[in-house]
Design a protein around this motif. Structure first.
Motif, PDB file in Angstrom:
ATOM      1  N   VAL A  27      -3.132   1.399  44.272  1.00 32.90           N
ATOM      2  CA  VAL A  27      -2.787   2.817  44.059  1.00 32.90           C
ATOM      3  C   VAL A  27      -2.134   3.393  45.319  1.00 32.90           C
ATOM      4  O   VAL A  27      -1.107   4.082  45.238  1.00 32.90           O
ATOM      5  N   GLU A  28      -2.701   3.100  46.480  1.00 32.23           N
ATOM      6  CA  GLU A  28      -2.150   3.636  47.739  1.00 32.23           C
ATOM      7  C   GLU A  28      -0.732   3.111  47.991  1.00 32.23           C
ATOM      8  O   GLU A  28       0.162   3.877  48.384  1.00 32.23           O
ATOM      9  N   MET A  29      -0.518   1.823  47.735  1.00 32.45           N
ATOM     10  CA  MET A  29       0.815   1.235  47.957  1.00 32.45           C
ATOM     11  C   MET A  29       1.826   1.755  46.928  1.00 32.45           C
ATOM     12  O   MET A  29       3.007   1.937  47.250  1.00 32.45           O
ATOM     13  N   ALA A  30       1.365   2.002  45.698  1.00 32.52           N
ATOM     14  CA  ALA A  30       2.251   2.562  44.670  1.00 32.52           C
ATOM     15  C   ALA A  30       2.698   3.972  45.068  1.00 32.52           C
ATOM     16  O   ALA A  30       3.868   4.338  44.896  1.00 32.52           O
ATOM     17  N   LEU A  31       1.785   4.760  45.620  1.00 36.62           N
ATOM     18  CA  LEU A  31       2.131   6.106  46.080  1.00 36.62           C
ATOM     19  C   LEU A  31       3.129   6.046  47.241  1.00 36.62           C
ATOM     20  O   LEU A  31       4.059   6.851  47.310  1.00 36.62           O
ATOM     21  N   ALA A  36       4.458  10.486  44.813  1.00 35.87           N
ATOM     22  CA  ALA A  36       3.576  11.099  43.815  1.00 35.87           C
ATOM     23  C   ALA A  36       4.418  11.802  42.743  1.00 35.87           C
ATOM     24  O   ALA A  36       5.547  12.215  43.013  1.00 35.87           O
ATOM     25  N   PRO A  37       3.892  11.908  41.515  1.00 40.60           N
ATOM     26  CA  PRO A  37       2.600  11.377  41.086  1.00 40.60           C
ATOM     27  C   PRO A  37       2.705   9.941  40.592  1.00 40.60           C
ATOM     28  O   PRO A  37       3.750   9.517  40.093  1.00 40.60           O
ATOM     29  N   VAL A  38       1.623   9.213  40.761  1.00 42.43           N
ATOM     30  CA  VAL A  38       1.434   7.911  40.131  1.00 42.43           C
ATOM     31  C   VAL A  38       0.276   8.068  39.165  1.00 42.43           C
ATOM     32  O   VAL A  38      -0.753   8.649  39.524  1.00 42.43           O
ATOM     33  N   TYR A  39       0.445   7.596  37.941  1.00 41.89           N
ATOM     34  CA  TYR A  39      -0.608   7.757  36.926  1.00 41.89           C
ATOM     35  C   TYR A  39      -1.521   6.536  36.918  1.00 41.89           C
ATOM     36  O   TYR A  39      -1.071   5.409  37.144  1.00 41.89           O
ATOM     37  N   VAL A  40      -2.796   6.769  36.694  1.00 46.52           N
ATOM     38  CA  VAL A  40      -3.783   5.687  36.641  1.00 46.52           C
ATOM     39  C   VAL A  40      -4.557   5.827  35.343  1.00 46.52           C
ATOM     40  O   VAL A  40      -5.153   6.886  35.079  1.00 46.52           O
ATOM     41  N   ASN A  47     -16.099   5.322  41.098  1.00 40.78           N
ATOM     42  CA  ASN A  47     -16.678   6.047  42.221  1.00 40.78           C
ATOM     43  C   ASN A  47     -15.919   7.362  42.393  1.00 40.78           C
ATOM     44  O   ASN A  47     -14.701   7.352  42.632  1.00 40.78           O
ATOM     45  N   ARG A  48     -16.637   8.470  42.269  1.00 47.27           N
ATOM     46  CA  ARG A  48     -16.008   9.791  42.294  1.00 47.27           C
ATOM     47  C   ARG A  48     -15.336  10.073  43.642  1.00 47.27           C
ATOM     48  O   ARG A  48     -14.258  10.648  43.708  1.00 47.27           O
ATOM     49  N   PHE A  49     -15.993   9.671  44.736  1.00 48.88           N
ATOM     50  CA  PHE A  49     -15.459   9.903  46.081  1.00 48.88           C
ATOM     51  C   PHE A  49     -14.106   9.207  46.245  1.00 48.88           C
ATOM     52  O   PHE A  49     -13.152   9.779  46.756  1.00 48.88           O
ATOM     53  N   VAL A  50     -14.027   7.962  45.785  1.00 48.55           N
ATOM     54  CA  VAL A  50     -12.780   7.193  45.864  1.00 48.55           C
ATOM     55  C   VAL A  50     -11.709   7.832  44.992  1.00 48.55           C
ATOM     56  O   VAL A  50     -10.561   8.026  45.422  1.00 48.55           O
ATOM     57  N   VAL A  51     -12.072   8.170  43.759  1.00 48.11           N
ATOM     58  CA  VAL A  51     -11.118   8.756  42.811  1.00 48.11           C
ATOM     59  C   VAL A  51     -10.591  10.098  43.330  1.00 48.11           C
ATOM     60  O   VAL A  51      -9.384  10.361  43.296  1.00 48.11           O
ATOM     61  N   ASP A  52     -11.485  10.935  43.844  1.00 47.25           N
ATOM     62  CA  ASP A  52     -11.062  12.239  44.380  1.00 47.25           C
ATOM     63  C   ASP A  52     -10.120  12.066  45.565  1.00 47.25           C
ATOM     64  O   ASP A  52      -9.142  12.812  45.714  1.00 47.25           O
ATOM     65  N   GLY A  53     -10.406  11.061  46.422  1.00 52.36           N
ATOM     66  CA  GLY A  53      -9.544  10.793  47.579  1.00 52.36           C
ATOM     67  C   GLY A  53      -8.143  10.384  47.158  1.00 52.36           C
ATOM     68  O   GLY A  53      -7.147  10.835  47.746  1.00 52.36           O
ATOM     69  N   LEU A  54      -8.043   9.550  46.126  1.00 51.13           N
ATOM     70  CA  LEU A  54      -6.739   9.115  45.626  1.00 51.13           C
ATOM     71  C   LEU A  54      -6.024  10.256  44.901  1.00 51.13           C
ATOM     72  O   LEU A  54      -4.798  10.387  44.986  1.00 51.13           O
ATOM     73  N   ARG A  55      -6.797  11.087  44.213  1.00 53.04           N
ATOM     74  CA  ARG A  55      -6.215  12.255  43.529  1.00 53.04           C
ATOM     75  C   ARG A  55      -5.568  13.190  44.562  1.00 53.04           C
ATOM     76  O   ARG A  55      -4.477  13.728  44.338  1.00 53.04           O
ATOM     77  N   ASP A  56      -6.235  13.351  45.689  1.00 54.12           N
ATOM     78  CA  ASP A  56      -5.690  14.203  46.764  1.00 54.12           C
ATOM     79  C   ASP A  56      -4.365  13.660  47.301  1.00 54.12           C
ATOM     80  O   ASP A  56      -3.540  14.411  47.809  1.00 54.12           O
ATOM     81  N   LYS A  57      -4.185  12.348  47.199  1.00 54.61           N
ATOM     82  CA  LYS A  57      -2.948  11.723  47.693  1.00 54.61           C
ATOM     83  C   LYS A  57      -1.836  11.738  46.645  1.00 54.61           C
ATOM     84  O   LYS A  57      -0.698  11.349  46.936  1.00 54.61           O
ATOM     85  N   GLY A  58      -2.167  12.123  45.398  1.00 54.44           N
ATOM     86  CA  GLY A  58      -1.129  12.218  44.375  1.00 54.44           C
ATOM     87  C   GLY A  58      -1.327  11.362  43.145  1.00 54.44           C
ATOM     88  O   GLY A  58      -0.450  11.289  42.284  1.00 54.44           O
ATOM     89  N   ALA A  59      -2.484  10.698  43.029  1.00 58.64           N
ATOM     90  CA  ALA A  59      -2.774   9.918  41.818  1.00 58.64           C
ATOM     91  C   ALA A  59      -3.256  10.861  40.713  1.00 58.64           C
ATOM     92  O   ALA A  59      -4.006  11.801  40.981  1.00 58.64           O
ATOM     93  N   VAL A  60      -2.814  10.607  39.501  1.00 59.42           N
ATOM     94  CA  VAL A  60      -3.245  11.398  38.341  1.00 59.42           C
ATOM     95  C   VAL A  60      -4.008  10.459  37.407  1.00 59.42           C
ATOM     96  O   VAL A  60      -3.458   9.448  36.947  1.00 59.42           O
ATOM     97  N   PHE A  61      -5.271  10.789  37.151  1.00 56.35           N
ATOM     98  CA  PHE A  61      -6.117   9.913  36.335  1.00 56.35           C
ATOM     99  C   PHE A  61      -6.141  10.402  34.893  1.00 56.35           C
ATOM    100  O   PHE A  61      -6.417  11.576  34.630  1.00 56.35           O
ATOM    101  N   VAL A  62      -5.853   9.489  33.978  1.00 54.10           N
ATOM    102  CA  VAL A  62      -5.813   9.811  32.543  1.00 54.10           C
ATOM    103  C   VAL A  62      -6.582   8.724  31.795  1.00 54.10           C
ATOM    104  O   VAL A  62      -6.854   7.659  32.339  1.00 54.10           O
ATOM    105  N   GLU A  63      -6.921   9.016  30.552  1.00 56.48           N
ATOM    106  CA  GLU A  63      -7.660   8.026  29.761  1.00 56.48           C
ATOM    107  C   GLU A  63      -6.770   7.254  28.792  1.00 56.48           C
ATOM    108  O   GLU A  63      -7.152   6.211  28.301  1.00 56.48           O
ATOM    109  N   HIS A  64      -5.587   7.794  28.514  1.00 55.99           N
ATOM    110  CA  HIS A  64      -4.731   7.163  27.504  1.00 55.99           C
ATOM    111  C   HIS A  64      -3.299   7.048  28.011  1.00 55.99           C
ATOM    112  O   HIS A  64      -2.820   7.921  28.747  1.00 55.99           O
TER     113      HIS A  64
END
Length: 316
Positions: A27-31, A36-40, A47-64
């Motif tokens: 994710v970090e290398m893709a960004l 940004a944004p890169v979708y995941v 892990n919420r801490f990890v996910v929140d950290g990546l979200r702050d860098k521009g990752a967007v988390f989706v389920e579908h």
């Protein structure tokens, strides 16, 4: 007032495994490469801490996949996805990167090989867990049957008891899985399995460390997320290994200090998707309240590293 003494048994290995480390790096290398944004699709790791950290860098988390625009990169989580997901991404001509842990991919390959040989699969896993969904989704509907417990083995309905194979989710309890495998072999003597259960090295090592220190501990804390299978298994392993009190905590703020009142020794470990910074946070919280002596419990050494996909190693 002087602080009460406390021995803190610190498990080694603990925390991040090679598959989690690789997925986060992807994710970090893709960004870095595409901006940004890169979708995941799904949490990259549980892990919420990890996910929140990546979200702050521009990752967007989706389920579908439908939630991803076609002109931005999409990454598939470390848990793996059904075969239909990359097929749909390819059909839509999306740029996608698969962060599936190589040890999960190995299970996918095993399942496909058994299917090609005409065997129906039984998967030992947890219903609804993304890794189980991804593995079952490698084969056509009805080709993979799920069992979660020894009791399930008695009722599972198979096409041909002579033509079966089994695989397992990589993050299960070693002991529970061994019991289920024994029940499968007793009911279906010709069932084919992997040379070694599919439970990954990191899950195995973290459980063995907990087993080694649990009898010495008045309490044991596992740093991890409530939706992390391997973290929850560590709590169960601690209890079965004789630890009077085992608790899953996401952060130091989650520690139930009243439950730890009067203890002299505590074990500390972390699930495979929990970063070391959260373990240090918990140690600091104990130091605030106790005169801490740290005892490292080393049961294995890990030197495994997985390469990121070539598309991320190539210049933009």
């Amino acid at each position: 007032m002087s602080k009460p003494p406390l021995t803190l048994h610190l498990a080694a290995p603990r925390g991040f495994c090679a598959g989690v480390d690789r997925a986060i790096k992807i994710v970090e290398m893709a960004l870095e490469k595409w901006g940004a944004p890169v979708y995941v699709r799904h949490e990259i790791v549980h892990n919420r801490f990890v996910v929140d950290g990546l979200r702050d860098k521009g990752a967007v988390f989706v389920e579908h996949l439908d939630d991803c625009p076609e002109d931005r990169p999409v990454i598939f989580s470390a848990h793996g996805v059904p075969k239909a997901v990359p097929a749909e991404a390819a059909r839509r001509e999306m740029l996608y990167v698969d962060a599936t842990c190589p040890l999960v991919s190995k299970v996918h390959i095993e399942a496909a090989r058994h299917h090609e040989n005409g065997l129906q699969m039984i998967m030992i896993g947890h219903a609804g867990h993304p890794e189980t969904v991804g593995t079952m989704g490698q084969l056509p509907e009805g080709e993979v049957l799920l069992v979660e417990t020894v009791a399930d083995v008695a009722t599972v309905s198979v096409r041909d008891p002579e033509r079966l194979a089994f695989v397992t989710q990589t993050t299960l309890s070693l002991d529970d899985t061994a019991e289920i495998v024994a029940a499968l072999k007793a009911r279906f003597p010709k069932i084919v399995g992997p040379h070694k259960e599919d439970i990954c090295y990191a899950t195995t090592n973290r459980q063995e460390a907990v087993k080694a220190m649990a009898p010495e501990c008045d309490a044991l804390l596992v740093v991890g997320a409530p939706n992390s299978s391997n973290s929850k298994r560590l709590v169960e392993v601690a209890a079965k290994a004789g630890c009077p009190y085992a608790q899953l905590v996401q952060r130091a703020a989650d520690i139930d200090w009243r439950a730890l009142d009067g203890i002299a020794s505590v074990g500390l470990t972390a699930g495979a998707s929990a970063p070391e910074v959260l373990i240090e946070e918990v140690i600091d919280a104990f130091r605030d309240r106790y005169e801490v002596t740290v005892n490292k419990v080393v049961t294995a050494e890990e030197h495994i590293e997985f390469k990121v996909p070539r598309v991320l190693r190539e210049p933009a």
